[in-house]
Design a protein around this motif. Sequence first.
Motif, PDB file in Angstrom:
ATOM      1  N   ASP A  51      33.505  19.548   8.097  1.00  0.00           N
ATOM      2  CA  ASP A  51      33.364  20.331   9.003  1.00  0.00           C
ATOM      3  C   ASP A  51      31.912  20.222   9.969  1.00  0.00           C
ATOM      4  OD1 ASP A  51      33.885  22.650  10.863  1.00  0.00           O
ATOM      5  OD2 ASP A  51      32.584  23.892   9.571  1.00  0.00           O
ATOM      6  N   GLY A  52      31.171  21.290  10.025  1.00  0.00           N
ATOM      7  CA  GLY A  52      30.112  20.897  11.072  1.00  0.00           C
ATOM      8  C   GLY A  52      30.205  20.298  12.422  1.00  0.00           C
TER       9      GLY A  52
ATOM     10  N   ASN B 132      30.980   6.109   6.384  1.00  0.00           N
ATOM     11  CA  ASN B 132      30.143   6.640   5.296  1.00  0.00           C
ATOM     12  C   ASN B 132      30.927   7.769   4.591  1.00  0.00           C
ATOM     13  OD1 ASN B 132      28.362   4.725   6.215  1.00  0.00           O
ATOM     14  ND2 ASN B 132      27.231   6.386   7.377  1.00  0.00           N
ATOM     15  N   LEU B 133      31.550   8.545   5.101  1.00  0.00           N
ATOM     16  CA  LEU B 133      32.209   9.646   4.443  1.00  0.00           C
ATOM     17  C   LEU B 133      33.274   9.123   3.462  1.00  0.00           C
ATOM     18  CD1 LEU B 133      32.967  12.762   4.265  1.00  0.00           C
ATOM     19  CD2 LEU B 133      34.748  12.395   6.054  1.00  0.00           C
TER      20      LEU B 133
ATOM     21  N   PRO C 163      27.698  14.086  16.738  1.00  0.00           N
ATOM     22  CA  PRO C 163      26.886  14.944  15.801  1.00  0.00           C
ATOM     23  C   PRO C 163      26.152  14.258  14.970  1.00  0.00           C
ATOM     24  CG  PRO C 163      29.273  14.063  15.433  1.00  0.00           C
ATOM     25  CD  PRO C 163      28.847  13.710  16.768  1.00  0.00           C
ATOM     26  N   GLY C 164      25.148  14.901  14.466  1.00  0.00           N
ATOM     27  CA  GLY C 164      24.020  14.262  13.445  1.00  0.00           C
ATOM     28  C   GLY C 164      24.593  13.775  12.060  1.00  0.00           C
ATOM     29  N   ASP C 165      25.473  14.554  11.912  1.00  0.00           N
ATOM     30  CA  ASP C 165      26.185  14.194  10.411  1.00  0.00           C
ATOM     31  C   ASP C 165      27.647  14.663  10.432  1.00  0.00           C
ATOM     32  OD1 ASP C 165      25.550  17.009  10.091  1.00  0.00           O
ATOM     33  OD2 ASP C 165      23.930  16.655   8.761  1.00  0.00           O
ATOM     34  N   ILE C 166      28.238  14.606   9.030  1.00  0.00           N
ATOM     35  CA  ILE C 166      29.254  15.306   8.596  1.00  0.00           C
ATOM     36  C   ILE C 166      29.006  16.122   7.346  1.00  0.00           C
ATOM     37  CG2 ILE C 166      31.491  15.217   7.539  1.00  0.00           C
ATOM     38  CD1 ILE C 166      31.835  12.557   9.004  1.00  0.00           C
TER      39      ILE C 166
ATOM     40  N   ARG D 286      24.356  10.192   6.114  1.00  0.00           N
ATOM     41  CA  ARG D 286      24.440  11.085   6.949  1.00  0.00           C
ATOM     42  C   ARG D 286      25.594  12.021   6.771  1.00  0.00           C
ATOM     43  NH1 ARG D 286      19.830   9.805   8.405  1.00  0.00           N
ATOM     44  NH2 ARG D 286      18.774   9.824  10.143  1.00  0.00           N
ATOM     45  N   VAL D 287      25.824  12.103   5.485  1.00  0.00           N
ATOM     46  CA  VAL D 287      26.923  12.925   4.905  1.00  0.00           C
ATOM     47  C   VAL D 287      26.229  14.050   4.032  1.00  0.00           C
ATOM     48  CG1 VAL D 287      28.982  13.041   3.603  1.00  0.00           C
ATOM     49  CG2 VAL D 287      28.816  11.362   5.490  1.00  0.00           C
ATOM     50  N   GLU D 288      26.813  15.309   4.287  1.00  0.00           N
ATOM     51  CA  GLU D 288      26.384  16.236   3.067  1.00  0.00           C
ATOM     52  C   GLU D 288      27.627  16.927   2.659  1.00  0.00           C
ATOM     53  OE1 GLU D 288      21.797  18.091   4.177  1.00  0.00           O
ATOM     54  OE2 GLU D 288      23.596  18.997   5.458  1.00  0.00           O
ATOM     55  N   LEU D 289      28.042  16.718   1.299  1.00  0.00           N
ATOM     56  CA  LEU D 289      29.193  17.377   0.485  1.00  0.00           C
ATOM     57  C   LEU D 289      28.542  18.343  -0.685  1.00  0.00           C
ATOM     58  CD1 LEU D 289      31.446  14.214   0.490  1.00  0.00           C
ATOM     59  CD2 LEU D 289      31.646  16.251   2.025  1.00  0.00           C
ATOM     60  N   PHE D 290      29.081  19.509  -0.559  1.00  0.00           N
ATOM     61  CA  PHE D 290      28.383  20.370  -1.413  1.00  0.00           C
ATOM     62  C   PHE D 290      29.488  20.827  -2.472  1.00  0.00           C
ATOM     63  CE2 PHE D 290      25.896  20.715   2.266  1.00  0.00           C
ATOM     64  CZ  PHE D 290      24.455  20.853   1.538  1.00  0.00           C
TER      65      PHE D 290
END
Length: 178
Positions: A67-68, A48-49, A77-80, A132-136
């Motif tokens: 990270d995370g 997904n990432l 882990p719940g996500d990346i 399930r990825v969070e990129l800021f």
Amino acid sequence: MKFNEYGLLEPGDYPLTFDQLRQSILVKGEAHSLLPWDAYWRRKLVDNLEICVRQLWACGIEEVYIDGSFCTDKYQPGDIDGYFVAPDPMEVFDGTLANKLNRLDPYKCWGWDRRRFDAYGNLQLEMWYRYRVELFPHCAGVYSGVLNDKGENMKFDEFFRTDRDFLIPKGIVKLVKG
């Protein structure tokens, strides 16, 4: 690359291609560990990432860091979590970057407003629901919203390099084209 006694990556930046990431301890686990490890879920997160990061690369964004809990010895882990260096802050602020990315993403998940609640009542990004990825975005004028031990709003590049209590330095992965 290895985990320290706190279950974190040793401090530093670890440049990895997606193939290298899939072969690393972050997906496969440590060879002689007695800890349980969900390699199947971690591979799914990396797949997904890769979708999200390839969209960033297609928009000219070269620097992406993750990270995370994914970069720890946590079983599942719940996500990346991660951030990318946005070369033009104005494109982040005026929505141009999110629009460019959403033209590439079939689910139109790019944007940084948390609008939906997860099962625990936490607001999440659309990206999190789909991938399930969070990129800021990390750029001039953008802060994480997390305060350090001095009460200062931290930038993503400093926030991601310490533990949750901002006491222990830790390593992060820099994704590189392979």
